[in-house]
Design an enzyme around this catalytic site. Structure first.
Site, PDB file in Angstrom:
ATOM      1  CD  GLU A   1      -5.450  -8.799   2.407  1.00 56.14           C
ATOM      2  OE1 GLU A   1      -5.331  -8.518   1.202  1.00 56.14           O
ATOM      3  OE2 GLU A   1      -4.644  -9.480   3.046  1.00 56.14           O
TER       4      GLU A   1
ATOM      5  CG  ASP B   1      -1.290  -6.093   2.259  1.00 56.04           C
ATOM      6  OD1 ASP B   1      -2.108  -6.937   2.668  1.00 56.04           O
ATOM      7  OD2 ASP B   1      -0.189  -6.408   1.755  1.00 56.04           O
TER       8      ASP B   1
ATOM      9  CG  ASP C   1       3.883  -6.228   1.525  1.00 59.44           C
ATOM     10  OD1 ASP C   1       3.195  -7.091   2.084  1.00 59.44           O
ATOM     11  OD2 ASP C   1       5.062  -6.391   1.170  1.00 59.44           O
TER      12      ASP C   1
END
EC number: 3.1.21.10
Length: 189
Positions: free
Chosen positions: A68, A7, A141
């Site tokens: 991501e 992430d 996160d």
């Protein structure tokens, strides 16, 4: 399949390692959040993130890195930092010949919760449940990095089948085009 989920972010970059097994079984191996101070020079922040990613790749040997995809954010500066962090991690993976796959936030949410519009609390709850964790991963996160790895474990077979089908369709198209050309040449004689 061993997947490193990322992430990306400049201030907090979630990194995880998940092992995918038969069916939809997944097991968490490790998770952490790399933090860089905002007052540090951008290049130094990116270097810290890249160094941490390389350490993870060396220690855990992922077969694929799932990052991501920066889809859309209202704050352009945040989007740029997120994209830059994801880019240095993708570069670190490419240097090791590790495939990199990008997943949008809605793909990840849909894979983990069944709903592409799920909120962070729902994602964290499902990650905790799927991995059988005693406590929810914190901060968000970390949970998001685990969700990315889970998403890839579950989507990889479909992605591979789609790529194989596309390759087969392309071969069939080429063969058809060649036959057509041969027929045209025969008619022209």
């Amino acid at each position: 399949m061993r997947v490193m989920g990322v992430d990306p972010g400049l201030t907090r970059c979630g990194i995880s390692m998940v092992e995918g097994g038969a069916g939809r079984t997944v097991r968490a191996i490790a998770v952490d959040v790399v933090r860089t101070p905002p007052e540090l020079d951008l290049a130094q922040r990116l270097l810290r993130i890249a160094d941490a990613a390389e350490d993870w790749m060396r220690a855990h040997r992922p077969e694929v890195v799932a990052i991501e995809r920066v889809f859309a954010q209202h704050n352009v500066r945040t989007a740029m930092g997120t994209a830059q962090a994801g880019g240095v991690i993708a570069l670190a993976a490419a240097r090791r010949d590790i495939p990199v796959m990008f997943h949008t936030p809605s793909e990840v949410k849909a894979a983990v919760t069944g709903h592409g519009g799920a909120d962070k609390k729902q994602v964290t709850a499902m990650v905790t449940r799927i991995l059988g964790l005693a406590e929810p991963p914190k901060p968000a996160d970390a949970a998001d990095a685990l969700a990315l790895a889970i998403c890839h474990c579950w989507r990889a077979p479909l992605i591979e089948r789609m790529a194989a089908a596309e390759a087969q369709a392309e071969r069939a198209r080429r063969q058809y085009t060649q036959r057509l050309e041969q027929q045209r040449k025969a008619v022209r004689g």
